[in-house]
Design a protein around this motif. Structure first.
Motif, PDB file in Angstrom:
ATOM      1  N   SER A 243      40.053 102.003 -19.086  1.00  0.00           N
ATOM      2  CA  SER A 243      39.596 102.179 -17.712  1.00  0.00           C
ATOM      3  C   SER A 243      39.162 100.871 -17.077  1.00  0.00           C
ATOM      4  CB  SER A 243      38.442 103.194 -17.659  1.00  0.00           C
ATOM      5  OG  SER A 243      37.297 102.639 -18.270  1.00  0.00           O
ATOM      6  N   CYS A 244      39.060  99.821 -17.876  1.00  0.00           N
ATOM      7  CA  CYS A 244      38.619  98.522 -17.387  1.00  0.00           C
ATOM      8  C   CYS A 244      39.805  97.791 -16.761  1.00  0.00           C
ATOM      9  CB  CYS A 244      38.055  97.723 -18.564  1.00  0.00           C
ATOM     10  SG  CYS A 244      37.444  96.134 -18.113  1.00  0.00           S
ATOM     11  N   ASP A 245      39.647  97.284 -15.555  1.00  0.00           N
ATOM     12  CA  ASP A 245      40.703  96.486 -14.941  1.00  0.00           C
ATOM     13  C   ASP A 245      40.122  95.168 -14.461  1.00  0.00           C
ATOM     14  OD1 ASP A 245      39.399  96.948 -12.545  1.00  0.00           O
ATOM     15  OD2 ASP A 245      40.841  98.420 -11.832  1.00  0.00           O
ATOM     16  N   ASN A 246      40.987  94.293 -13.909  1.00  0.00           N
ATOM     17  CA  ASN A 246      40.566  92.956 -13.500  1.00  0.00           C
ATOM     18  C   ASN A 246      39.500  92.960 -12.416  1.00  0.00           C
ATOM     19  OD1 ASN A 246      42.313  91.908 -15.320  1.00  0.00           O
ATOM     20  ND2 ASN A 246      43.925  91.485 -13.841  1.00  0.00           N
ATOM     21  N   SER A 247      39.394  94.048 -11.639  1.00  0.00           N
ATOM     22  CA  SER A 247      38.407  94.071 -10.571  1.00  0.00           C
ATOM     23  C   SER A 247      36.983  94.137 -11.113  1.00  0.00           C
ATOM     24  CB  SER A 247      38.676  95.241  -9.618  1.00  0.00           C
ATOM     25  OG  SER A 247      38.511  96.457 -10.308  1.00  0.00           O
ATOM     26  N   ASP A 248      36.848  94.438 -12.422  1.00  0.00           N
ATOM     27  CA  ASP A 248      35.526  94.478 -13.032  1.00  0.00           C
ATOM     28  C   ASP A 248      34.994  93.091 -13.351  1.00  0.00           C
ATOM     29  OD1 ASP A 248      35.590  97.225 -12.913  1.00  0.00           O
ATOM     30  OD2 ASP A 248      36.326  97.451 -14.956  1.00  0.00           O
ATOM     31  N   PHE A 249      35.848  92.068 -13.294  1.00  0.00           N
ATOM     32  CA  PHE A 249      35.467  90.717 -13.663  1.00  0.00           C
ATOM     33  C   PHE A 249      35.575  89.797 -12.454  1.00  0.00           C
ATOM     34  CE2 PHE A 249      37.295  92.703 -17.463  1.00  0.00           C
ATOM     35  CZ  PHE A 249      36.202  92.640 -18.296  1.00  0.00           C
ATOM     36  N   PRO A 250      34.658  88.856 -12.317  1.00  0.00           N
ATOM     37  CA  PRO A 250      34.709  87.955 -11.161  1.00  0.00           C
ATOM     38  C   PRO A 250      35.826  86.918 -11.292  1.00  0.00           C
ATOM     39  CG  PRO A 250      32.944  87.320 -12.639  1.00  0.00           C
ATOM     40  CD  PRO A 250      33.518  88.606 -13.178  1.00  0.00           C
ATOM     41  N   VAL A 251      36.388  86.553 -10.147  1.00  0.00           N
ATOM     42  CA  VAL A 251      37.354  85.464 -10.102  1.00  0.00           C
ATOM     43  C   VAL A 251      36.573  84.176 -10.302  1.00  0.00           C
ATOM     44  CG1 VAL A 251      38.964  84.202  -8.628  1.00  0.00           C
ATOM     45  CG2 VAL A 251      38.894  86.700  -8.540  1.00  0.00           C
ATOM     46  N   ILE A 252      37.008  83.336 -11.244  1.00  0.00           N
ATOM     47  CA  ILE A 252      36.304  82.077 -11.449  1.00  0.00           C
ATOM     48  C   ILE A 252      37.088  80.888 -10.911  1.00  0.00           C
ATOM     49  CG2 ILE A 252      34.958  82.903 -13.390  1.00  0.00           C
ATOM     50  CD1 ILE A 252      36.870  81.298 -15.205  1.00  0.00           C
ATOM     51  N   GLY A 253      38.341  81.097 -10.528  1.00  0.00           N
ATOM     52  CA  GLY A 253      39.099  79.989  -9.967  1.00  0.00           C
ATOM     53  C   GLY A 253      40.472  80.404  -9.488  1.00  0.00           C
ATOM     54  N   VAL A 254      41.027  79.580  -8.609  1.00  0.00           N
ATOM     55  CA  VAL A 254      42.373  79.768  -8.085  1.00  0.00           C
ATOM     56  C   VAL A 254      43.105  78.444  -8.243  1.00  0.00           C
ATOM     57  CG1 VAL A 254      43.766  80.344  -6.057  1.00  0.00           C
ATOM     58  CG2 VAL A 254      41.534  81.428  -6.367  1.00  0.00           C
ATOM     59  N   GLN A 255      44.305  78.500  -8.798  1.00  0.00           N
ATOM     60  CA  GLN A 255      45.113  77.297  -8.955  1.00  0.00           C
ATOM     61  C   GLN A 255      46.423  77.498  -8.212  1.00  0.00           C
ATOM     62  OE1 GLN A 255      46.291  76.459 -12.977  1.00  0.00           O
ATOM     63  NE2 GLN A 255      46.581  74.304 -12.539  1.00  0.00           N
ATOM     64  N   VAL A 256      46.814  76.511  -7.415  1.00  0.00           N
ATOM     65  CA  VAL A 256      48.062  76.574  -6.657  1.00  0.00           C
ATOM     66  C   VAL A 256      49.072  75.639  -7.312  1.00  0.00           C
ATOM     67  CG1 VAL A 256      49.139  76.167  -4.412  1.00  0.00           C
ATOM     68  CG2 VAL A 256      46.846  77.127  -4.528  1.00  0.00           C
ATOM     69  N   SER A 257      50.304  76.103  -7.399  1.00  0.00           N
ATOM     70  CA  SER A 257      51.371  75.251  -7.918  1.00  0.00           C
ATOM     71  C   SER A 257      52.608  75.385  -7.037  1.00  0.00           C
ATOM     72  CB  SER A 257      51.699  75.612  -9.363  1.00  0.00           C
ATOM     73  OG  SER A 257      52.170  76.940  -9.443  1.00  0.00           O
ATOM     74  N   PRO A 258      53.369  74.304  -6.881  1.00  0.00           N
ATOM     75  CA  PRO A 258      53.085  72.976  -7.404  1.00  0.00           C
ATOM     76  C   PRO A 258      51.872  72.371  -6.707  1.00  0.00           C
ATOM     77  CG  PRO A 258      54.972  72.871  -5.948  1.00  0.00           C
ATOM     78  CD  PRO A 258      54.600  74.325  -6.082  1.00  0.00           C
ATOM     79  N   LEU A 259      51.270  71.420  -7.385  1.00  0.00           N
ATOM     80  CA  LEU A 259      50.057  70.790  -6.869  1.00  0.00           C
ATOM     81  C   LEU A 259      50.356  69.869  -5.688  1.00  0.00           C
ATOM     82  CD1 LEU A 259      47.037  70.556  -7.306  1.00  0.00           C
ATOM     83  CD2 LEU A 259      47.474  68.738  -8.948  1.00  0.00           C
ATOM     84  N   CYS A 260      51.497  69.205  -5.733  1.00  0.00           N
ATOM     85  CA  CYS A 260      51.901  68.311  -4.641  1.00  0.00           C
ATOM     86  C   CYS A 260      53.411  68.329  -4.528  1.00  0.00           C
ATOM     87  CB  CYS A 260      51.419  66.880  -4.914  1.00  0.00           C
ATOM     88  SG  CYS A 260      51.790  65.730  -3.562  1.00  0.00           S
ATOM     89  N   VAL A 261      53.895  68.284  -3.299  1.00  0.00           N
ATOM     90  CA  VAL A 261      55.332  68.241  -3.048  1.00  0.00           C
ATOM     91  C   VAL A 261      55.580  67.389  -1.807  1.00  0.00           C
ATOM     92  CG1 VAL A 261      55.349  70.388  -1.706  1.00  0.00           C
ATOM     93  CG2 VAL A 261      57.421  69.639  -2.857  1.00  0.00           C
ATOM     94  N   ALA A 262      56.626  66.569  -1.856  1.00  0.00           N
ATOM     95  CA  ALA A 262      57.039  65.777  -0.689  1.00  0.00           C
ATOM     96  C   ALA A 262      58.188  66.515  -0.018  1.00  0.00           C
ATOM     97  CB  ALA A 262      57.460  64.378  -1.124  1.00  0.00           C
ATOM     98  N   LEU A 263      58.032  66.777   1.283  1.00  0.00           N
ATOM     99  CA  LEU A 263      59.051  67.516   2.029  1.00  0.00           C
ATOM    100  C   LEU A 263      59.444  66.775   3.295  1.00  0.00           C
ATOM    101  CD1 LEU A 263      57.698  71.197   2.040  1.00  0.00           C
ATOM    102  CD2 LEU A 263      59.531  70.264   0.644  1.00  0.00           C
ATOM    103  N   PRO A 264      60.712  66.849   3.677  1.00  0.00           N
ATOM    104  CA  PRO A 264      61.106  66.333   4.986  1.00  0.00           C
ATOM    105  C   PRO A 264      60.709  67.344   6.070  1.00  0.00           C
ATOM    106  CG  PRO A 264      63.020  67.225   3.861  1.00  0.00           C
ATOM    107  CD  PRO A 264      61.860  67.312   2.900  1.00  0.00           C
ATOM    108  N   PRO A 265      60.612  66.917   7.306  1.00  0.00           N
ATOM    109  CA  PRO A 265      60.296  67.844   8.397  1.00  0.00           C
ATOM    110  C   PRO A 265      61.271  69.028   8.424  1.00  0.00           C
ATOM    111  CG  PRO A 265      60.173  65.602   9.168  1.00  0.00           C
ATOM    112  CD  PRO A 265      60.751  65.547   7.787  1.00  0.00           C
TER     113      PRO A 265
END
Length: 135
Positions: free
Chosen positions: A23-45
Motif C-alpha cells: 500500500s506504500c507508494d512514492n507519495s508517502d516519501f518526500p522528494v529530495i531532489g530533481v535532476q535534469v538531463s542533459p545538463l548542458c546542450v549547445a543549440l542553434p537558433p
C-alpha cells in the motif's frame, strides 16, 4: 496446538507486512531532489532538445518521471519555450544578452525542489568536472 498458533501468528504477521508494503507508494516519501538531463546542450537558433527529469525520493532514484514536474524557461518566452513533456524549442534569434538559457524542472510534489539545465545559444557548453555527489 501451540505450534499451530505460533505458525498462524507468524503467517498473519507476514501477511500484514506484505500488505503494508504494497500500500506504500512514492507519495508517502518526500522528494529530495530533481535532476535534469542533459545538463548542458549547445543549440542553434530554432532547434529543439528533449530534456528529462529524474526525481530522487528518500535517497532512491525513482527514474525518469516527467509527469511529476512542471517545466519552465527562465526569463520567459523570449528565451524559448518548453512543453509539458520537457521538449525545449530555442528562439529563432538569440535574445540579447541571453547567450545561455536555463530550463527548469520543478517538482509538483514539492515546488521548492528544482533541477536545472543550461542551453547555450551562442557558443559551446563549458567543460565541468563531474560532481562527487548527486546532492
Amino acid at each position: 496446538m501451540a505450534r499451530k498458533t505460533a505458525w498462524l501468528r507468524s503467517g498473519l504477521l507476514s501477511l500484514a507486512i506484505v500488505m503494508a508494503a504494497a500500500s506504500c507508494d512514492n507519495s508517502d516519501f518526500p522528494v529530495i531532489g530533481v535532476q535534469v538531463s542533459p545538463l548542458c546542450v549547445a543549440l542553434p537558433p530554432g532547434a529543439t532538445q528533449q530534456f528529462n527529469a529524474t526525481l530522487f525520493i528518500n535517497d532512491i532514484d525513482q527514474g525518469v518521471d516527467n509527469a511529476a514536474v512542471t517545466w519552465s524557461v527562465l526569463g520567459g518566452d523570449v528565451n524559448g519555450s518548453v512543453s509539458n513533456s520537457g521538449l525545449y524549442a530555442a528562439p529563432n534569434t538569440v535574445p540579447p544578452p541571453a547567450a545561455q538559457v536555463s530550463v527548469i524542472a520543478t517538482s509538483i510534489e514539492d515546488n521548492q525542489k528544482q533541477g536545472q539545465a543550461t542551453v547555450v545559444l551562442s557558443g559551446e557548453c563549458p567543460v565541468v568536472p563531474p560532481p562527487t555527489e548527486v546532492f
